[in-house]
Design a protein around this motif. Structure first.
Motif, PDB file in Angstrom:
ATOM      1  N   ALA A   1       1.511  -1.754   0.077  1.00 13.16           N
ATOM      2  CA  ALA A   1      -0.203   0.484  -0.243  1.00 13.16           C
ATOM      3  C   ALA A   1       0.979   1.345   0.104  1.00 13.16           C
ATOM      4  O   ALA A   1       1.792   1.636   0.391  1.00 13.16           O
ATOM      5  CB  ALA A   1      -0.917   0.008   1.034  1.00 13.16           C
TER       6      ALA A   1
ATOM      7  N   GLN B   1      -4.224   8.252  -3.576  1.00 10.10           N
ATOM      8  CA  GLN B   1      -5.848   7.483  -3.937  1.00 10.10           C
ATOM      9  C   GLN B   1      -5.552   7.628  -5.238  1.00 10.10           C
ATOM     10  O   GLN B   1      -4.926   8.291  -6.340  1.00 10.10           O
ATOM     11  CB  GLN B   1      -6.853   8.939  -3.663  1.00 10.10           C
TER      12      GLN B   1
ATOM     13  N   TYR C   1     -10.376   5.349  -5.739  1.00 10.53           N
ATOM     14  CA  TYR C   1     -10.089   4.488  -4.704  1.00 10.53           C
ATOM     15  C   TYR C   1      -8.731   4.739  -3.953  1.00 10.53           C
ATOM     16  O   TYR C   1      -8.088   5.340  -4.569  1.00 10.53           O
ATOM     17  CB  TYR C   1      -9.386   3.570  -6.450  1.00 10.53           C
ATOM     18  N   LYS C   2      -8.958   4.719  -3.017  1.00  8.14           N
ATOM     19  CA  LYS C   2      -8.496   4.767  -1.586  1.00  8.14           C
ATOM     20  C   LYS C   2      -7.539   3.709  -0.723  1.00  8.14           C
ATOM     21  O   LYS C   2      -6.647   4.519  -0.452  1.00  8.14           O
ATOM     22  CB  LYS C   2      -9.313   5.253  -0.290  1.00  8.14           C
ATOM     23  N   ASP C   3      -7.612   2.668  -1.524  1.00  7.43           N
ATOM     24  CA  ASP C   3      -6.420   1.518  -1.178  1.00  7.43           C
ATOM     25  C   ASP C   3      -5.905   1.564  -2.802  1.00  7.43           C
ATOM     26  O   ASP C   3      -6.208   0.871  -3.545  1.00  7.43           O
ATOM     27  CB  ASP C   3      -7.374  -0.057  -1.079  1.00  7.43           C
TER      28      ASP C   3
ATOM     29  N   ARG D   1      -1.853  -0.052  -4.304  1.00  9.78           N
ATOM     30  CA  ARG D   1      -0.533  -0.704  -3.943  1.00  9.78           C
ATOM     31  C   ARG D   1       0.289  -0.346  -4.430  1.00  9.78           C
ATOM     32  O   ARG D   1       0.171  -0.637  -5.771  1.00  9.78           O
ATOM     33  CB  ARG D   1      -1.017  -1.823  -3.665  1.00  9.78           C
TER      34      ARG D   1
ATOM     35  N   TYR E   1      -6.943  -1.609  -4.947  1.00 12.10           N
ATOM     36  CA  TYR E   1      -8.317  -2.251  -4.186  1.00 12.10           C
ATOM     37  C   TYR E   1      -9.094  -1.497  -3.728  1.00 12.10           C
ATOM     38  O   TYR E   1      -9.495  -0.996  -3.295  1.00 12.10           O
ATOM     39  CB  TYR E   1      -7.247  -2.580  -2.910  1.00 12.10           C
ATOM     40  N   GLU E   2     -10.090  -2.182  -3.712  1.00 11.56           N
ATOM     41  CA  GLU E   2     -11.040  -2.321  -2.647  1.00 11.56           C
ATOM     42  C   GLU E   2     -11.384  -3.393  -1.634  1.00 11.56           C
ATOM     43  O   GLU E   2     -11.544  -4.713  -2.506  1.00 11.56           O
ATOM     44  CB  GLU E   2     -12.994  -1.812  -3.601  1.00 11.56           C
ATOM     45  N   ASN E   3     -11.939  -3.295  -0.705  1.00 13.43           N
ATOM     46  CA  ASN E   3     -12.155  -4.299   0.554  1.00 13.43           C
ATOM     47  C   ASN E   3     -10.795  -5.501   0.136  1.00 13.43           C
ATOM     48  O   ASN E   3     -12.006  -6.568   0.254  1.00 13.43           O
ATOM     49  CB  ASN E   3     -13.598  -5.364  -0.074  1.00 13.43           C
ATOM     50  N   GLY E   4      -9.355  -5.374  -0.125  1.00 12.75           N
ATOM     51  CA  GLY E   4      -8.785  -6.634  -0.121  1.00 12.75           C
ATOM     52  C   GLY E   4      -8.255  -6.570  -1.095  1.00 12.75           C
ATOM     53  O   GLY E   4      -7.482  -7.818  -0.895  1.00 12.75           O
TER      54      GLY E   4
ATOM     55  N   GLU F   1      -8.296  12.846   5.279  1.00 11.79           N
ATOM     56  CA  GLU F   1      -7.862  11.785   4.433  1.00 11.79           C
ATOM     57  C   GLU F   1      -6.613  11.622   4.583  1.00 11.79           C
ATOM     58  O   GLU F   1      -5.851  11.116   4.486  1.00 11.79           O
ATOM     59  CB  GLU F   1      -8.978  11.437   3.030  1.00 11.79           C
TER      60      GLU F   1
END
Length: 690
Positions: free
Chosen positions: A111, A116, A187-189, A191, A225-228, A424
């Motif tokens: 990450a 973002q 998209y906040k995750d 990597r 990514y979203e929700n891992g 954020e």
């Protein structure tokens, strides 16, 4: 070398009705000049092509552009756009700038703190609503009335959406001529997947920066990514190893940061004499202090790597802008353009009666802006900008203060949606190096005292009886703001927690806030608001005279430019459009900054030296376009934009199609390197999948 641009005699048609150079323009996706392009090249993309590219283009929160290149959220951008993430993930034990980074499995993708990504999903016209909110409002209150209207429009546009997934933003186009609501899928995750070593990602260093020929693998890969889990992105740009040839049409879809091509000539002169001059002085001193710090140790050099790159790159870009504006032949482009519009307004009695003389109004307001400039620069706009911890303190204090006020009384930029974004950013968990922070804070405080003088009331309140060096040393040593949990607690505690805090940087920011806010309000009331009204009248005149065949200034929002693969001739020397991989080894002297990466030297015998490495095109770009996909007419990604040539540095103010060039790394070179140097089989397979 000075830029040789258009003569005054031929410049009058520049950026007026149809551009003097066919490839000029950073066009919005809802107003792409398809007919104009087809008349020039016999081809223009259809709406389905435009829609697919828009949905594949990505904007990164680090000020860069990018694109989806697979159906599982894989993002192509530049090495220098992921370099902050690389620095954040590195340590004294593992320096990814030196070794490069490759995730061999999904589990290995790391990450990027605070990064973002977002995709523009819709554009809605809101011009009538914003103008109605400011109609009849006195000049001193226009900025505030507009800010309230914009905040309400943004809230309304996203009211039915999941705020974690969507964000709405009102964009000012044509200097107030239009306002559009842009809705983004966020998209906040994000990597890191791949980044090459700096030795090939930034080969040639500062000497080669903004020059050509180039031999850089300035590319990197991220994943949303979203929700891992990796997000599903069925709309993406297909990958190809084909490289376009001279004369082939290519497009750039990205987010150019900021241009000032629609400003008046006197506004450009003000920019040259005040903001640019001030910024260059600060950057040059900051660079010198960082060089001194980097020479202390290997770890000092590593920890300062990212910020040093940003400072050097910014200095060279701004120096190029100032040099362009100092060249009389460059202003000879802009002056006839402005004179032509003024003459057409004077010749139209009805139009003249409607808009008056906004140019004269702006000139009067520039005198006021000059009076306020140094206070605004050092108390507000540049406040602590050479550090990262002190701006956190400023944001925490201002969030608490503005959040306690009703919307109509807040400063512009502090709507509810704005404050969510600021929070954020404050909660991004990136490493902090306190010695570098002290250098930055000390620099701002010392320059504020120097330019405003020790006798200025605001400086007396800011420094008290201490020196800039003493405040910076004590503040950075004693602050706990480098701890995310401390910042989170202050956000949750609101104004009461901020007012009770004894953190030395919070105390300093509280002490500075009244003067900073006062000069912000004064600048908005006495300069920004009235100038925006005058600019709106110039925009109205431009639309009335030239119609809609003019593109808006860049605003770090999605634009599409078109051009062709081409080199250029300057001073009798022909610069070819393309370099090849073999040239990288030929240019490598073994001395900094022309040191070849060990991984490339080891793989040299297996690499095809004829593969195109970097490519020059006539696309119109500016800072912010870094990482933008270079796209062929079939809609395939053929490269990643990473630079412009030295002539393009004046592109903030004007475009000269004879010399301005965009520089990209080819997908052919990226594929060759991934396959043979880095053995990135998983990544190559994903890129080639249909």
């Amino acid at each position: 070398m000075p830029l040789k641009l258009l003569k005054a005699a031929t410049a009058a048609a520049f950026v007026i009705s149809s551009p003097a150079f066919a490839d000029e323009g950073m066009w919005t996706f809802d107003a792409f000049p398809a007919a104009q392009m087809k008349a020039t090249y016999g081809f223009a993309p259809d709406q389905a092509w435009l829609n697919r590219v828009q949905q594949s283009a990505v904007r990164l929160s680090v000020g860069c552009s990018a694109s989806f290149v697979s159906n599982t959220g894989l993002i192509l951008t530049n090495w220098h756009c992921v370099s902050l993430c690389v620095g954040d993930l590195s340590s004294a034990d593992k320096d990814y700038n030196k070794s490069g980074f490759l995730a061999t499995t999904l589990v290995d993708e790391k990450a990027c703190p605070g990064m973002q990504a977002e995709v523009l999903v819709s554009i809605t016209d809101a011009t009538a609503e914003v103008k109605a909110a400011t109609a009849g409002v006195e000049a001193s209150k226009v900025a505030q009335a507009r800010a309230v209207a914009i905040a309400q429009l943004e809230e309304e546009a996203c009211k039915d959406d999941n705020k974690e997934l969507f964000r709405c933003e009102v964009i000012d186009l044509y200097r107030g001529g239009q306002y559009k609501v842009y809705k983004y899928r966020t998209y906040k995750d994000v990597r890191l997947v791949f980044a090459p070593e700096k030795e090939v990602g930034f080969f040639g260093g500062d000497p080669d920066n903004f020059n050509f020929p180039r031999y850089n693998l300035d590319s990197g890969f991220l994943r949303a990514y979203e929700n891992g889990k990796p997000v599903k992105t069925p709309t993406y740009l297909p990958w190809t190893q084909e490289t376009p040839k001279d004369g082939d049409v290519v497009f750039v879809a990205g987010n150019p940061g900021s241009t000032e091509r629609l400003r008046t000539v006197n506004q450009l002169k003000f920019e040259r004499d005040f903001p640019l001059q001030s910024d260059l002085l600060i950057l040059s001193e900051w660079r010198g202090r960082l060089i001194e710090y980097r020479n202390k140790s290997v770890e000092a050099k590593r920890s300062a790597e990212s910020v040093f790159y940003i400072v050097e790159n910014s200095f060279k870009a701004l120096y190029g802008q100032q040099r362009a504006l100092a060249d009389p032949s460059f202003l000879a482009i802009k002056e006839p353009e402005e004179a032509d519009l003024k003459a057409k307004v004077r010749a139209d009695a009805k139009l003249r009666a409607e808009i008056g003389d906004p140019w004269a109004d702006i000139d009067r307001l520039l005198a006021k802006q000059q009076d306020l400039f140094w206070q605004y620069q050092y108390l507000e706009s540049y406040s602590g900008a050479t550090s990262s911890l002190y701006p956190m303190a400023v944001n925490l204090v201002r969030l608490a203060n503005e959040g306690a006020k009703p919307l109509a009384e807040r400063l512009p930029g502090y709507s509810d949606a704005d404050m969510v974004q600021i929070q954020e950013q404050l909660l991004a968990d990136a490493p902090v190096y306190k010695e570098i922070e002290q250098i930055g804070l000390e620099l701002w405080l010392s320059k504020a005292r120097e330019y405003l003088t020790a006798d200025h009331p605001a400086i007396k309140r800011l420094l008290g009886s201490e020196s800039p060096e003493g405040i910076a040393a004590r503040g950075i040593a004693g602050t706990k703001l480098d701890d995310k949990a401390v910042r989170e607690a202050l956000i949750k505690g609101g104004k009461a927690a901020i007012d009770a805090s004894t953190d030395p940087l919070i105390v300093l920011a509280r002490r500075a806030e009244a003067d900073a806010r006062a000069i912000n309000v004064k600048m908005n009331q006495e300069v920004n608001g009235p100038i925006s009204q005058a600019a709106e009248r110039i925009a109205a005149a431009r639309f009335a005279v030239y119609g809609s065949n003019v593109y808006p200034d860049a605003t770090f929002t999605l634009r599409l430019s078109y051009g062709v693969v081409d080199g250029w001739t300057y001073g009798g020397v022909k610069i070819p459009s393309t370099t090849n991989i073999g040239g990288y080894f030929e240019r490598a002297s073994g001395e900094f900054p022309f040191v070849a990466a060990p991984s490339w030297l080891a793989a040299k015998s297996s690499l095809d030296p004829s593969i195109p490495f970097n490519i020059s095109t006539t696309n119109d770009v500016i800072g912010g376009n870094s990482g933008s996909p270079l796209i062929d007419r079939q809609g395939r990604v053929v490269g990643a934009v990473f630079d412009g040539n030295i002539h393009s540095l004046g592109g903030n103010f004007a475009y000269d199609g004879r010399y301005n060039r965009t520089v990209s790394v080819t997908t052919a070179a990226i594929t060759e390197a991934l396959s043979k140097v880095y053995k990135a089989d998983r990544l190559v397979a994903e890129l080639k999948a249909k």
